[in-house]
Enzyme design. Structure first.
Site, PDB file in Angstrom:
ATOM      1  N   LYS A  84       0.836  -1.203   0.000  1.00  0.00           N
ATOM      2  CA  LYS A  84       0.000   0.000   0.000  1.00  0.00           C
ATOM      3  C   LYS A  84       0.870   1.254   0.000  1.00  0.00           C
ATOM      4  O   LYS A  84       1.830   1.355   0.772  1.00  0.00           O
ATOM      5  CB  LYS A  84      -0.900  -0.016   1.235  1.00  0.00           C
ATOM      6  CG  LYS A  84      -1.889   1.140   1.351  1.00  0.00           C
ATOM      7  CD  LYS A  84      -2.758   0.953   2.590  1.00  0.00           C
ATOM      8  CE  LYS A  84      -3.793   2.052   2.762  1.00  0.00           C
ATOM      9  NZ  LYS A  84      -4.652   1.809   3.947  1.00  0.00           N
ATOM     10  N   SER A 161      -9.318   2.022   3.156  1.00  0.00           N
ATOM     11  CA  SER A 161      -8.433   2.782   2.299  1.00  0.00           C
ATOM     12  C   SER A 161      -7.422   1.934   1.539  1.00  0.00           C
ATOM     13  O   SER A 161      -6.706   2.437   0.669  1.00  0.00           O
ATOM     14  CB  SER A 161      -7.690   3.821   3.144  1.00  0.00           C
ATOM     15  OG  SER A 161      -6.867   3.180   4.114  1.00  0.00           O
ATOM     16  N   SER A 185      -9.779  -0.452   7.250  1.00  0.00           N
ATOM     17  CA  SER A 185      -9.226  -0.208   5.921  1.00  0.00           C
ATOM     18  C   SER A 185      -8.581  -1.413   5.259  1.00  0.00           C
ATOM     19  O   SER A 185      -8.213  -1.351   4.086  1.00  0.00           O
ATOM     20  CB  SER A 185      -8.211   0.936   5.981  1.00  0.00           C
ATOM     21  OG  SER A 185      -8.867   2.167   6.170  1.00  0.00           O
TER      22      SER A 185
END
Length: 464
Positions: A84, A161, A185
């Site tokens: 990420k 996210s 997330s």
């Protein structure tokens, strides 16, 4: 154009490791296959912010040479991993999903990335994320919104996210991916994309070298194809044995009524009820439990997370850069500056009280069970600057995930098998803090009963 098959689609991490060590495949061939899949599929799916093809192939060559000379780094050796893009990786840019330079808040690669390197993983690239990891939708109109690979006809949300990480795993664009979870997330995107997502107990793995959303609530964790793969990743990075599947008969699950809101979509509810009925038929006991204190979770989460985000970001930086941000993210940070020290201190005090009494809520119960999201992945309305449009999308992507973060628990999203014509649903499992191995054992056991989620049909994407 015909793209290579996903190298881990058959047999997962365990099967790949066997083929690598018997010479049926190599790290270079595996990395090249994923790079080819990324080149064909990602122009439409938009899961990657940065693809490090030359560096990944060079690292794969070094892995093959090490294995040939008798050096074995363990079960994750040679697996291409996506990270990420709020986590620093050596030699790669880190945008934190923003046009604002926040590299000074992130710093150099941290302890978690050193563990991945020591395990012989190959970082193939950085996946897209919601700006500063501050939204559950997956939308980022400044740097791009990843597309859910489960629907080629309609652009659907991945949730956030860790949006790109979940979509990349679902589409077979990496062996597994790394995300972060402050309020859901990892679990939210895992549920919307039909993959397994693990939110470990905070503090199990270090978060240095990642963007500081909330010092109190942030965690790093993997997104994988299955609970078994997650258990292997867990064991390799913790230096422990792989958690085995628990014995089904005798497991007792609590079903907090607060987690089954009247907001739950009927199709999601039906899928969850079917899964719970199958587990009950296999010998699992499921009991309804009342935990009225869970109604306090969302306000506590908002106060703690926004105050900590505003404190780490700083007023002066915000003044200089807010116009460069997604409007919804800028509004959230601005709200953090309005939280008084007294309000923050009171929220932290109540959080500590709830963490202490929450241990009693698991007396006689192995785990809580519930939904991850209230609904199915909604359609993406397109890039927007309206705060009302952002709020509506956030509401459509909502789910009861924050209690695990606020209470210091560990949790996972287990993908439920489904027909190719339907959209994914995740079953949320929540265990006490530091019971991560138990969580993975339960997830593996449930996976044997329920089966594994299929891979999406990607024929409608890419240049074939």
């Amino acid at each position: 154009m015909t793209i290579p098959a996903d190298p881990l689609d058959s047999g997962g991490i365990r099967g790949f490791g066997r083929r690598l060590r018997t010479g049926e495949t190599t790290a270079v061939a595996t990395t090249a296959a994923y790079l080819a899949r990324i080149a064909a599929l990602d122009p439409q799916l938009q899961t990657y912010e940065h693809v490090a093809a030359p560096a990944a192939l060079q690292a794969a060559e070094a892995i093959d040479e090490a294995l040939a000379s008798g050096i074995d780094f363990g079960p994750l050796m040679g697996i291409p991993v996506a990270v990420k893009d709020i986590i620093a990786v050596e030699g790669m840019p880190t945008t934190a999903g923003s046009d604002v330079d926040v590299s000074d808040l992130i710093g150099p690669p941290g302890g978690f990335m050193r563990s991945l390197a020591a395990a012989g993983c190959i970082v193939i690239g950085k996946t897209k994320a919601v700006e500063f990891a501050m939204s559950g939708t997956g939308a980022n109109y400044r740097r791009g919104t990843p597309r859910n690979p489960w629907d080629a006809a309609v652009f659907r949300m991945t949730a956030g996210s860790s949006s790109g990480s979940a979509a990349a795993v679902a589409a077979g664009l990496c062996g597994f991916a790394i995300g972060t979870d402050t309020g859901g997330s990892i679990r939210g995107p895992a549920a919307f994309c039909g993959v397994f997502g693990l939110k470990p107990t905070a503090g199990i793995w270090p978060v240095d070298g990642s963007f500081p959303v909330s010092a109190t609530l942030d965690t790093i964790g993997p997104l994988t194809r299955s609970a078994e793969d997650a258990a292997i990743v867990w064991a390799a990075l913790c230096g422990t044995s792989v958690p085995a599947a628990a014995t089904i008969k005798g497991i007792k699950l609590g079903r907090p009524r607060n987690l089954f809101s009247d907001r739950l979509d009927c199709s999601v509810a039906a899928r969850l009820e079917d899964a719970l009925s199958r587990l009950a038929a296999a010998g699992v006991t499921i009991v309804d439990v009342d935990i009225p204190e869970l109604t306090e979770i969302d306000p506590l989460f908002r106060t703690i997370s926004l105050a900590e985000m505003a404190a780490s970001f700083g007023r002066e930086r915000f003044r200089r850069t807010s116009e460069l941000m997604n409007p919804d993210i800028a509004a959230s940070i601005a709200a953090g500056f309005d939280i008084t020290p007294t309000s923050y201190a009171n929220a932290r005090r109540r959080q500590q009280e709830l963490m202490q009494i929450s241990t009693a809520w698991f007396d006689g119960i192995d785990a809580w069970v519930g939904p991850v999201k209230w609904g199915l992945p909604p359609a993406f309305p397109g890039d927007f600057t309206s705060l009302s449009a952002s709020a509506a999308l956030l509401d459509a992507c909502a789910g009861p995930t924050r209690s695990a973060n606020v209470l210091g628990l560990c949790a996972a999203s287990l993908p439920l098998p489904h027909a190719m014509s339907t959209l994914p649903v995740g079953l949320q499992l929540i265990c006490p803090g530091r019971a991560d191995e138990q969580l993975l054992s339960l997830a593996r056991a449930f996976e044997t009963v329920l089966g594994r989620s299929p891979s999406p049909d990607l024929s409608g994407f890419g240049n074939f």
